[in-house]
Design an enzyme around this catalytic site. Structure first.
Site, mmCIF file in Angstrom:
data_model
loop_
_atom_site.group_PDB
_atom_site.id
_atom_site.type_symbol
_atom_site.label_atom_id
_atom_site.label_comp_id
_atom_site.label_asym_id
_atom_site.label_seq_id
_atom_site.Cartn_x
_atom_site.Cartn_y
_atom_site.Cartn_z
ATOM 1 N N TYR A 98 0.921 -1.404 0.183
ATOM 2 C CA TYR A 98 0.047 0.200 0.126
ATOM 3 C C TYR A 98 0.935 1.361 0.111
ATOM 4 C CZ TYR A 98 -4.501 -2.360 -0.278
ATOM 5 O OH TYR A 98 -5.377 -2.914 -0.701
ATOM 6 N N GLU A 140 -8.952 -7.840 3.213
ATOM 7 C CA GLU A 140 -8.022 -8.566 2.503
ATOM 8 C C GLU A 140 -7.384 -9.613 3.534
ATOM 9 O OE1 GLU A 140 -5.330 -5.925 0.302
ATOM 10 O OE2 GLU A 140 -7.198 -5.461 -0.575
HETATM 11 C C1 HEM Z 1 -7.521 -3.440 -8.854
HETATM 12 C C2 HEM Z 1 -8.621 0.074 -5.894
HETATM 13 C C3 HEM Z 1 -4.189 -0.480 -3.824
HETATM 14 C C4 HEM Z 1 -2.989 -3.808 -7.255
HETATM 15 C C5 HEM Z 1 -8.061 -2.549 -8.452
HETATM 16 C C6 HEM Z 1 -9.262 -2.096 -8.607
HETATM 17 C C7 HEM Z 1 -9.828 -1.073 -7.783
HETATM 18 C C8 HEM Z 1 -8.581 -0.894 -7.000
HETATM 19 C C9 HEM Z 1 -11.012 -0.041 -7.614
HETATM 20 C C10 HEM Z 1 -10.345 -2.710 -9.713
HETATM 21 C C11 HEM Z 1 -11.006 -3.687 -9.130
HETATM 22 C C12 HEM Z 1 -11.882 -4.303 -10.134
HETATM 23 O O1 HEM Z 1 -13.020 -3.862 -10.563
HETATM 24 O O2 HEM Z 1 -11.609 -5.356 -10.640
HETATM 25 C C13 HEM Z 1 -7.456 0.231 -5.046
HETATM 26 C C14 HEM Z 1 -7.305 1.234 -4.044
HETATM 27 C C15 HEM Z 1 -6.007 1.107 -3.394
HETATM 28 C C16 HEM Z 1 -5.522 0.096 -4.280
HETATM 29 C C17 HEM Z 1 -8.435 2.265 -3.783
HETATM 30 C C18 HEM Z 1 -5.489 1.884 -2.392
HETATM 31 C C19 HEM Z 1 -5.920 2.368 -1.512
HETATM 32 C C20 HEM Z 1 -3.589 -1.327 -4.709
HETATM 33 C C21 HEM Z 1 -1.848 -1.708 -4.502
HETATM 34 C C22 HEM Z 1 -1.637 -2.756 -5.269
HETATM 35 C C23 HEM Z 1 -2.887 -2.869 -6.131
HETATM 36 C C24 HEM Z 1 -1.163 -1.521 -3.017
HETATM 37 C C25 HEM Z 1 -0.457 -3.483 -5.450
HETATM 38 C C26 HEM Z 1 0.900 -2.862 -5.596
HETATM 39 C C27 HEM Z 1 -4.195 -3.991 -7.930
HETATM 40 C C28 HEM Z 1 -3.890 -5.097 -9.132
HETATM 41 C C29 HEM Z 1 -5.338 -4.942 -9.488
HETATM 42 C C30 HEM Z 1 -6.203 -4.075 -8.603
HETATM 43 C C31 HEM Z 1 -3.132 -5.804 -9.856
HETATM 44 C C32 HEM Z 1 -5.945 -5.850 -10.643
HETATM 45 C C33 HEM Z 1 -5.628 -5.182 -11.918
HETATM 46 C C34 HEM Z 1 -6.216 -5.672 -13.184
HETATM 47 O O3 HEM Z 1 -6.693 -6.615 -13.217
HETATM 48 O O4 HEM Z 1 -5.677 -4.853 -14.189
HETATM 49 N N1 HEM Z 1 -7.557 -1.642 -7.159
HETATM 50 N N2 HEM Z 1 -6.187 -0.608 -5.067
HETATM 51 N N3 HEM Z 1 -3.902 -2.045 -5.688
HETATM 52 N N4 HEM Z 1 -5.470 -3.308 -7.820
HETATM 53 FE FE1 HEM Z 1 -5.699 -2.151 -6.391
#
Ligand code: HEM
Length: 393
Positions: A98, A140
């Site tokens: 994060y 998570e």
């Molecule tokens: C997917 C928000 C932090 C990695 C997502 C999605 C959202 C989101 C809205 C799309 C979900 C969906 O509808 O499939 C956030 C928020 C974060 C955060 C608000 C922090 C407060 C992180 C961090 C990482 C990360 C720290 C890793 C370094 C990913 C990955 C996906 C994802 C790999 C799926 C990507 C894909 O399929 O293209 N996140 N995220 N996220 N997030 Fe986060």
């Protein structure tokens, strides 16, 4: 809850931050992947970076979260947080990452807003970010704790590969080591890691469909332009071993609800419907179920025979199809539910392309189905939720 100090600052700046997201996100992702190229190996989908959907979903969800805190100070947008937490957990996201997203996102926001990014503004948005991050980390951790093992991915061997429609294959897997399997709930998905042409591992999510006990089974439509599905279709054979996550996803049937169900799908969106029907045959066979499916033709319709067979085992279920090919379905052309009789009090589950689901949802709302009774699964980052009052309120 947002502090009294930050609340007015967020209220003043949310408009400009939301408006600048399309400019901020490419800078944020570029800087993050420059510093951490390893995140593109097995965690982030390169395709969703290229088409921009994932960056928009991530940054957009923070603006949506801020807006929720302003309008509903005593609650969180639980449905949105749950969807994101399930997706993160399926990718094995560790809480320690994060600060990585925080660092690069805030650098991009500060660069974009220039002088407007005063210490006060940065501090207020920092608070929003960490409230959301803490809520996600908590969810998570809870999801990881429910698993039958403590690994994020485990090796599975391909034991079956069959055609289930034109351009659509079913893959059956068995564990390739002794890692205990978490039982899946109908409607859940797994992430698969596939090694693509340049050696990078790329993850994708696939809904689990009914399989032999102790196996996992997925259905894959080939996207010839895609990076992962051609490798599965053409480069993966029985005997190969792939890394597969535990099952996640919260678009599942409520075990305490036995009212009428409407299952709406198009194309490969049939996969959660197959899983739901199989669960109903085993656990709730008297349920009143209306299954509505749209496809190009009979040959293109994945698992058509299986769906017919499952429906025939449910005495109160009915299947209605809309097929593009003349004379092949109950109706021709696009799905139109406005003249269907939707059972009163029905819960609706939809899966298919976004425009399809938006059109059907409008028809259902016009027919008097309340928005909160309509659930959907999107294959790919969910941009709809960011503009969907029914889910974020
Ligand atoms: C997917 C928000 C932090 C990695 C997502 C999605 C959202 C989101 C809205 C799309 C979900 C969906 O509808 O499939 C956030 C928020 C974060 C955060 C608000 C922090 C407060 C992180 C961090 C990482 C990360 C720290 C890793 C370094 C990913 C990955 C996906 C994802 C790999 C799926 C990507 C894909 O399929 O293209 N996140 N995220 N996220 N997030 Fe986060």
């Amino acid at each position: 809850m947002l502090s009294e100090k930050s609340r007015p600052v967020i209220a003043q700046t949310i408009g400009v931050v939301a408006e600048r997201i399309p400019e901020i996100t490419p800078v944020f992702y570029r800087s993050m992947f420059e510093a951490r190229p390893d995140l593109l190996d097995g965690m982030f989908s390169r395709a969703n970076q290229k088409n921009g959907t994932q960056p928009q979903a991530l940054a957009g969800s923070i603006a949506m979260f801020a807006s929720h805190l302003l309008h509903h100070p005593d609650s969180y947008p639980d449905e949105v947080l749950s969807r994101v937490a399930h997706k993160h957990a399926s990718l094995g996201l560790p809480a320690e990452e994060y600060p990585t997203v925080h660092e690069h996102l805030f650098k991009a926001i500060a660069a974009d807003l220039g002088d407007a990014a005063t210490p006060e503004v940065v501090q207020a948005w920092d608070e929003v970010y960490w409230l959301m991050a803490d809520a996600l980390v908590k969810l998570e951790k809870g999801l990881y704790a429910q698993q039958a093992n403590d690994v994020m991915f485990a090796p599975y061997r391909v034991v079956g590969k069959q055609t289930v429609a034109d351009g659509v294959l079913a893959f059956e897997f068995e564990p390739a080591d002794g890692t205990p399997m978490t039982p899946a709930v109908a409607g859940q998905y797994v992430s698969l890691q596939v090694t693509v042409a340049d050696g990078l591992r790329q993850p994708r999510q696939f809904t689990l469909v009914p399989s032999d006990p102790g196996h996992r089974r997925i259905i894959v439509r080939e996207d010839p332009q895609g990076e992962v599905t051609p490798v599965l279709h053409r480069g993966t054979v029985v005997g190969d071993v792939l890394e597969i996550s535990n099952p996640y996803g919260d678009v599942t049937l409520d075990p305490d609800s036995h009212g009428p169900l409407v299952l709406v799908s198009a194309g490969i969106g049939i996969t959660p419907v197959v899983a739901f029907l199989d669960q109903l045959v085993r656990e709730d066979p008297q349920r009143e179920v209306l299954v509505l499916h749209a496809d190009r033709s009979r040959a293109a319709w994945p698992c058509r025979e299986q769906v017919r067979d499952l429906v025939s085992q449910l005495p109160n279920a009915r299947l209605v199809s809309w097929l593009g090919a003349p004379g092949e379905g109950d109706h021709e052309g696009r799905m139109d539910v406005s003249r269907m009789e939707i059972p009163t009090g029905a819960e609706v589950f939809m899966c298919g392309p976004l425009e399809f689901m938006q059109a059907v949802r409008s028809q259902l709302i016009a027919a008097g189905v309340p928005g909160r009774a309509i659930h959907y699964e999107i294959f790919g980052p969910d941009l709809w939720m960011l503009h969907d009052e029914a889910r974020t309120a």
